[in-house]
Design a protein around this motif. Structure first.
Motif, PDB file in Angstrom:
ATOM      1  N   LYS A 189     -19.290 -36.876 -16.823  1.00  0.00           N
ATOM      2  CA  LYS A 189     -18.785 -37.275 -18.286  1.00  0.00           C
ATOM      3  C   LYS A 189     -17.549 -37.818 -17.916  1.00  0.00           C
ATOM      4  CE  LYS A 189     -18.493 -36.754 -22.709  1.00  0.00           C
ATOM      5  NZ  LYS A 189     -17.088 -37.472 -23.021  1.00  0.00           N
ATOM      6  N   ASP A 193     -16.533 -41.593 -19.562  1.00  0.00           N
ATOM      7  CA  ASP A 193     -15.332 -41.618 -20.464  1.00  0.00           C
ATOM      8  C   ASP A 193     -14.373 -42.902 -19.727  1.00  0.00           C
ATOM      9  OD1 ASP A 193     -16.010 -39.575 -21.952  1.00  0.00           O
ATOM     10  OD2 ASP A 193     -14.815 -38.105 -21.265  1.00  0.00           O
ATOM     11  N   LYS A 197     -13.531 -46.465 -21.710  1.00  0.00           N
ATOM     12  CA  LYS A 197     -12.368 -46.590 -21.781  1.00  0.00           C
ATOM     13  C   LYS A 197     -11.875 -48.089 -21.374  1.00  0.00           C
ATOM     14  CE  LYS A 197      -7.341 -45.005 -20.943  1.00  0.00           C
ATOM     15  NZ  LYS A 197      -7.097 -45.171 -22.471  1.00  0.00           N
TER      16      LYS A 197
END
Length: 400
Positions: A189, A193, A197
């Motif tokens: 995860k 992420d 981003k």
């Protein structure tokens, strides 16, 4: 005058396994009476599942009959029957991957190298170190900048993202080759992420997912929310179903994976990959795809599980021996690879030569996978049980 791709000139002269082959050849020529136990290159020893063999024979017979003969497969992405079977396999461990997102290939290595065709040379590539050499080599051949995330003893050989560093394409492998480490869902995860981003894409190699025994560990990056917007997943039947001599695997390119062109237009990565494959790849043969389909049947899963359990037993022989000898290691439990710390502060190639000479066992130098492989060594569980037991007996005598 012909111009060559001079990026090749900046690469290491020899591929890791070519170096190993040369050392083995030299030793065997000097010691023709010695019988080697090979635990280096990750080729399998257990035969293809009977259900797959029968399916391939039947498909070959079909190809010899005018009424059932098949030529080119229309989509180029693989026959629908196999794509549906792979989709059902994902569902069996709780991951939703539609058949339309799946492309059949001739093994994960091919697509890991070929996928770079659809990305611009200006991308920065992030590879965890140590890593399977194809991730680095295929990008260096194109002249791309390759940077590294350290996987080492301090983090359990599971590199994590550094937000102070920007990358455009990220290669992850779990269970990892060569270290045998496996990312947790929370760790993946963090990578997802980071990719979202940074508007980056993760190329996730899940070639060894079938060896995961811990049900809490993810077998696909798509077990992580948001991954379909930033990840391509590649898997292979080579090690899980003995297809090293058959060549078949699959790549998942989600329909949701969209990037922007330099002109600002939204572009589906799937469209680019389909175009590339349509130009450069004619697909996997019909008999092989039928054999692969049989692997995903209930009976096929039972039969390949026997082979996977066989390799797990080999891995346990190795990890039990290393534990008894007090040698540090990772892997083995959820992976067919055991990654050990070379005893007595030996270097990786020093240890390679040492056990080759002393006990006639062949492994893989960790340095061949990157700088963080220095002082580490890879053994595989893909040999026969008898050879694995004998190799570990020799290890005990040498290091007790």
């Amino acid at each position: 005058m012909v111009k060559i791709n001079e990026n090749f000139l900046s690469m290491k002269k020899n591929y890791l396994f070519i170096d190993i082959a040369k050392r083995i050849k030299a030793f065997s020529e000097a010691n023709p009476d010695k019988t080697l136990i090979r635990m280096g290159i990750g080729d399998v020893t257990q035969p293809i599942a009977p259900v797959a063999v029968e399916a391939m024979k039947k498909a070959a017979d079909e190809m010899g009959n005018a009424e059932t003969f098949r030529g080119y497969e229309d989509s180029g992405a693989g026959y629908d029957f196999l794509r549906e079977a792979v989709s059902g396999y994902y569902k069996s461990f709780g991951v939703d991957v539609p058949a339309s997102d799946i492309r059949i290939n001739d093994g994960a290595k091919s697509d890991c190298g070929n996928i770079v065709d659809i990305f611009g040379d200006g991308n920065t590539i992030l590879v965890t170190d140590p890593a399977y050499p194809v991730y680095v080599d295929s990008n260096m051949m194109a002249g791309r900048e390759v940077i590294y995330a350290d996987s080492d003893e301090s983090n359990g050989f599971a590199a994590m993202p550094d937000y102070s560093v920007h990358a455009d394409i990220i290669y992850l492998c779990s269970p990892n080759n060569p270290t045998g480490s496996v990312y947790t869902k929370d760790q993946l995860k963090e990578w997802v992420d980071y990719a979202l981003k940074n508007e980056a894409i993760i190329i996730f190699d899940s070639a060894y997912e079938a060896f995961i025994q811990d049900k809490e560990l993810p077998r696909s990056i798509y077990a992580v929310e948001g991954a379909k917007k930033c990840a391509i997943e590649m898997c292979s039947l080579s090690k899980t179903a003995g297809f090293t001599g058959m060549r078949c695997g699959y790549t998942v390119v989600p329909d949701e994976l969209v990037v922007k062109s330099s002109a600002g237009a939204e572009v589906k990565i799937a469209d680019l990959w389909n175009r590339r494959e349509g130009s450069k790849f004619n697909g996997v043969s019909y008999p092989v795809q039928r054999a692969a389909e049989a692997v995903f049947t209930e009976e096929g899963q039972k039969q390949i599980r026997k082979a996977i359990d066989y390799y797990h037993r080999n891995a346990k022989v190795m990890t039990d021996t290393l534990t008894e000898l007090g040698i540090k290691f990772t892997g083995g439990l959820n992976s067919p690879y055991v990654w050990l710390k070379c005893p007595d502060n030996m270097g990786s190639w020093e240890f390679f030569d040492y056990i080759l000479e002393k006990i006639n066992v062949v492994g893989t130098s960790g340095e061949g996978f990157g700088k963080n492989g220095a002082g580490w060594f890879r053994l595989t569980a893909f040999g026969t049980y008898e050879n694995t037991v004998e190799a570990m007996r020799r290890m005990k005598e040498l290091f007790k």
